[in-house]
Design a protein around this motif. Structure first.
Motif, PDB file in Angstrom:
ATOM      1  N   ILE A   1      12.772  -5.111 -19.016  1.00  0.00           N
ATOM      2  CA  ILE A   1      11.391  -4.757 -18.662  1.00  0.00           C
ATOM      3  C   ILE A   1      11.034  -5.358 -17.299  1.00  0.00           C
ATOM      4  O   ILE A   1      10.371  -4.724 -16.468  1.00  0.00           O
ATOM      5  N   THR A   2      11.491  -6.576 -17.065  1.00  0.00           N
ATOM      6  CA  THR A   2      11.218  -7.234 -15.777  1.00  0.00           C
ATOM      7  C   THR A   2      12.038  -6.592 -14.665  1.00  0.00           C
ATOM      8  O   THR A   2      11.527  -6.323 -13.568  1.00  0.00           O
ATOM      9  N   HIS A   3      13.316  -6.346 -14.970  1.00  0.00           N
ATOM     10  CA  HIS A   3      14.182  -5.692 -13.980  1.00  0.00           C
ATOM     11  C   HIS A   3      13.568  -4.388 -13.490  1.00  0.00           C
ATOM     12  O   HIS A   3      13.653  -4.044 -12.308  1.00  0.00           O
ATOM     13  N   ASN A   4      12.892  -3.670 -14.385  1.00  0.00           N
ATOM     14  CA  ASN A   4      12.305  -2.377 -14.038  1.00  0.00           C
ATOM     15  C   ASN A   4      11.111  -2.508 -13.091  1.00  0.00           C
ATOM     16  O   ASN A   4      10.588  -1.520 -12.572  1.00  0.00           O
ATOM     17  N   LEU A   5      10.665  -3.734 -12.868  1.00  0.00           N
ATOM     18  CA  LEU A   5       9.486  -3.956 -12.015  1.00  0.00           C
ATOM     19  C   LEU A   5       9.828  -4.681 -10.716  1.00  0.00           C
ATOM     20  O   LEU A   5       8.950  -4.988  -9.920  1.00  0.00           O
ATOM     21  N   LEU A   6      11.116  -4.961 -10.502  1.00  0.00           N
ATOM     22  CA  LEU A   6      11.517  -5.694  -9.303  1.00  0.00           C
ATOM     23  C   LEU A   6      12.164  -4.751  -8.287  1.00  0.00           C
ATOM     24  O   LEU A   6      12.991  -3.915  -8.652  1.00  0.00           O
TER      25      LEU A   6
END
Lengths: 123, 221
Positions: A5-10
């Motif tokens: 989920i975080t990777h998708n926002l970086l």
């Protein structure tokens, strides 16, 4: 823990790197699974903020192929469970994320991505 | 009453390198507690704390909103701080997702108008400009307080990005000192970005007079 989920926002934020700077590509990753509370409403609502294809590819890079390649119109409970697992429970603990445009490498160690840039790389 | 997060896992060594929660931190917790009901009602999806330090504030926000109802992203330029943030999340059973970076830089393009709760307890102590930039450059504990001219040099950098980050219903909570010139911050945010603001809570703590400001988009009513 770099969760998907975080990777998708970086995105890569090196000076001048503004196209094809997302998603970052996982490299040499070590993965750990960590159970978290399932909240179907959260997963359903979060989907509009995420990029499906980027998620599918990231999941593949960490060895998970449980999600369909195209985002289904209908989200049943089974699919939301799968999404929960992929987004929230797969933790990349070590390795790196690489920008496919400028090849900048962002290391991940002990579960934390280091996205700091050197002074000359800051836009 | 929402209990203060458990920080007993942080060692003396951690607190030599990472800001130890103090009056400013606790005032921000009080502000979030005061707003708890309104915050829950908005059902925030994405929360982002810039400069999360020990992780105390985001862990608290997680207790207010629930461990699985939001994503709690945390950034800090100090890598010791992001490690403490991760550990504090685990200790308090709130999954915190820390990223070592300056302000919100690697998140800006993907979080455009997507952040429902944005938190910033900035380095607000007035120092000279060199002290503030070298503290940010060395990414150590001085970066948690050295704020440059008027204590506003680091805050001003984030203020430029706040409108871009906030979702339509987004709220931004900022810790400030009276010397930071709160009326000027508020009028600039209104004039430059159309963000209205309110003082949520203020308190004198020793030599410091601390103020928590909440910013949001102007409602059309």
């Amino acid at each position: 823990m770099v969760r998907l989920i975080t990777h998708n926002l970086l995105a890569c934020h090196v000076k001048g790197c503004t196209t094809n700077n997302f998603p970052l590509i996982f490299r040499d990753v070590e993965v750990e699974l960590q159970e978290t509370e399932f909240n179907p409403d959260f997963i359903r609502n979060m989907l509009s903020r995420l990029e499906w294809t980027a998620l599918i590819n990231a999941a593949k890079q960490v060895g998970d192929t449980s999600l369909p390649p195209e985002q289904p119109d209908m989200m049943d409970d089974e699919l939301l469970q799968k999404l929960h697992h992929v987004l929230m429970e797969i933790n990349v603990t070590d390795g790196a994320m690489v920008c496919q445009n400028c090849n900048h490498i962002y290391p991940i160690s002990n579960g934390i991505p280091n996205m700091l840039l050197a002074e000359h790389e800051i836009g | 009453m929402i209990p203060t997060p458990d920080l007993s896992h942080l060692t003396r060594h951690d607190l030599e390198q990472v800001y130890d929660p103090a009056e400013d931190t606790f005032l921000l917790l009080d502000a979030l507690e005061q707003e708890a009901e309104a915050l829950r009602k908005e059902r925030p999806l994405i929360c982002l704390e810039v400069g999360s330090g020990s992780g105390c504030v985001s862990a608290f926000l997680g207790k207010v909103l629930g461990q699985s109802s939001s994503l709690y992203l945390c950034t800090d330029i100090n890598k010791h701080a992001t490690h403490c943030t991760l550990a504090t999340g685990k200790q308090n059973k709130i999954p915190l997702d820390p990223v070592t970076c300056s302000l919100a830089r690697p998140l800006l393009s993907r979080l455009r108008h997507a952040v429902d709760v944005l938190l910033f307890n900035p380095p607000y102590v007035p120092t000279d400009t060199d002290e503030a930039s070298s503290a940010q450059g060395s990414a150590d504990i001085a970066g948690s307080w050295a704020g440059g001219a008027d204590g506003m040099e680091i805050t001003n950098r984030l203020l430029q990005d706040v409108e871009c980050l906030l979702s339509p219903r987004g709220r931004f909570y900022l810790v400030a000192l009276r010397q930071n010139n709160v009326p000027s911050i508020r009028s600039r945010m209104l004039e430059d970005f159309g963000l209205t603001s309110q003082v949520v809570i203020e308190r004198r703590a020793g030599r410091e007079y601390l103020i928590i400001i909440r910013f949001a988009r102007a409602t059309s009513s």
